[in-house]
Design a protein around this motif. Structure first.
Motif, short mmCIF file in Angstrom:
data_model
loop_
_atom_site.label_atom_id
_atom_site.label_comp_id
_atom_site.label_asym_id
_atom_site.label_seq_id
_atom_site.Cartn_x
_atom_site.Cartn_y
_atom_site.Cartn_z
N ALA A 1 0.85 -1.19 0.00
CA ALA A 1 0.00 0.00 0.00
C ALA A 1 0.88 1.24 0.00
O ALA A 1 2.06 1.17 0.32
CB ALA A 1 -0.91 -0.01 1.23
N ALA A 2 0.28 2.36 -0.36
CA ALA A 2 1.03 3.60 -0.35
C ALA A 2 1.45 3.95 1.08
O ALA A 2 2.45 4.61 1.29
CB ALA A 2 0.18 4.71 -0.95
N ASP A 3 0.65 3.54 2.05
CA ASP A 3 0.94 3.84 3.44
C ASP A 3 1.86 2.78 4.04
O ASP A 3 1.94 1.66 3.56
CB ASP A 3 -0.37 3.90 4.23
N ASN A 4 2.49 3.16 5.13
CA ASN A 4 3.37 2.22 5.83
C ASN A 4 2.57 1.25 6.68
O ASN A 4 1.57 1.62 7.29
CB ASN A 4 4.34 3.00 6.71
N TRP A 5 3.05 0.04 6.72
CA TRP A 5 2.46 -0.98 7.57
C TRP A 5 3.21 -1.00 8.90
O TRP A 5 4.41 -0.77 8.94
CB TRP A 5 2.59 -2.35 6.90
N ILE A 6 2.47 -1.26 9.97
CA ILE A 6 3.09 -1.47 11.27
C ILE A 6 2.71 -2.86 11.75
O ILE A 6 1.72 -3.43 11.29
CB ILE A 6 2.69 -0.41 12.32
N GLY A 7 3.49 -3.40 12.65
CA GLY A 7 3.20 -4.70 13.23
C GLY A 7 3.24 -4.62 14.75
O GLY A 7 4.17 -4.04 15.31
N LEU A 8 2.22 -5.16 15.39
CA LEU A 8 2.16 -5.23 16.85
C LEU A 8 1.84 -6.66 17.24
O LEU A 8 1.11 -7.36 16.52
CB LEU A 8 1.07 -4.30 17.40
N SER A 9 2.35 -7.08 18.39
CA SER A 9 2.13 -8.45 18.83
C SER A 9 1.66 -8.50 20.27
O SER A 9 2.02 -7.64 21.09
CB SER A 9 3.41 -9.26 18.72
N THR A 10 0.88 -9.51 20.57
CA THR A 10 0.51 -9.89 21.93
C THR A 10 0.81 -11.39 22.02
O THR A 10 1.21 -12.00 21.03
CB THR A 10 -0.99 -9.62 22.20
N PRO A 11 0.61 -11.99 23.18
CA PRO A 11 0.90 -13.43 23.26
C PRO A 11 0.11 -14.31 22.29
O PRO A 11 0.57 -15.37 21.91
CB PRO A 11 0.53 -13.76 24.71
N HIS A 12 -1.06 -13.86 21.83
CA HIS A 12 -1.91 -14.71 21.00
C HIS A 12 -2.17 -14.17 19.60
O HIS A 12 -2.79 -14.85 18.78
CB HIS A 12 -3.25 -14.94 21.70
N PHE A 13 -1.72 -12.93 19.32
CA PHE A 13 -2.04 -12.29 18.05
C PHE A 13 -0.84 -11.50 17.53
O PHE A 13 -0.08 -10.94 18.30
CB PHE A 13 -3.23 -11.33 18.19
N ARG A 14 -0.72 -11.46 16.21
CA ARG A 14 0.25 -10.59 15.54
C ARG A 14 -0.55 -9.80 14.52
O ARG A 14 -1.16 -10.38 13.62
CB ARG A 14 1.34 -11.41 14.88
N LEU A 15 -0.58 -8.48 14.70
CA LEU A 15 -1.40 -7.60 13.87
C LEU A 15 -0.52 -6.78 12.93
O LEU A 15 0.42 -6.12 13.38
CB LEU A 15 -2.22 -6.66 14.75
N TYR A 16 -0.82 -6.85 11.64
CA TYR A 16 -0.19 -6.02 10.61
C TYR A 16 -1.27 -5.08 10.09
O TYR A 16 -2.34 -5.54 9.69
CB TYR A 16 0.34 -6.87 9.47
N THR A 17 -0.98 -3.78 10.09
CA THR A 17 -2.02 -2.84 9.70
C THR A 17 -1.44 -1.55 9.15
O THR A 17 -0.29 -1.21 9.42
CB THR A 17 -2.94 -2.52 10.92
N THR A 18 -2.26 -0.83 8.41
CA THR A 18 -1.91 0.51 7.94
C THR A 18 -2.53 1.56 8.86
O THR A 18 -2.45 2.75 8.58
CB THR A 18 -2.38 0.73 6.49
#
Length: 160
Positions: free
Chosen positions: A8-25
């Motif tokens: 995407a034109a926007d930057n992706w960020i990644g965040l994690s918790t013990p049960h989830f890994r989230l990639y989002t703009t």
């Protein structure tokens, strides 16, 4: 970045918790709020005793900032979100992380829990129970369950 998605034109960020890994703009606060909702759902399923065990594997979540970003990818454009189990892991894809749409993500997470619990349910029951559990919310030390899914009351009140 998740394989198969066009950058995407926007930057992706990644965040994690013990049960989830989230990639989002989305921004970090929006992403953190969504992860709290997912962790609350995991906690509910883990502590409720409904299932013998709740899967401990990390679920990968890909969430866009808007419906336009989501639709531009051309993936399952008829849905606001979906769950997909693959050989490489489990994925939830969401069109956005608006607070009113967190129920969509929890609905898809419920499919993950059902899948890994070995439940083989008719489609109508699988979707119906996922809708019921999608309303999981913590309030004042209690769990609230059974609110209507997003948009359903509006539709019932405004459509013939």
């Amino acid at each position: 970045m998740v394989a198969g998605l066009a950058p995407a034109a926007d930057n992706w960020i990644g965040l994690s918790t013990p049960h989830f890994r989230l990639y989002t703009t989305n921004d970090q606060k929006t992403a953190s709020d969504a992860l709290r909702t997912f962790e609350s759902a995991h906690y509910f399923f883990e502590k409720s005793g409904i299932f013998k065990s709740v899967p401990s594997s990390v679920v990968q979540i890909v969430a866009f900032r808007s419906e336009q970003e989501y639709r531009a990818q051309g993936i399952n454009t008829g849905a606001c979100g979906y769950y997909q189990r693959t050989r490489r892991g489990d994925y939830i894809v969401m069109r956005d992380l608006e607070p009113d749409h967190h129920q969509i993500g929890v609905h898809e997470y419920t499919h993950f829990v059902f899948e890994h619990s070995g439940l083989i349910l008719p489609l109508w029951l699988n979707e119906g129970l996922a809708d019921v559990y999608s309303s999981i919310a913590g309030r004042e030390g209690h769990v609230v369950l059974g609110r209507p899914p997003f948009g359903r009351l509006y539709t019932l009140e405004n459509q013939p």
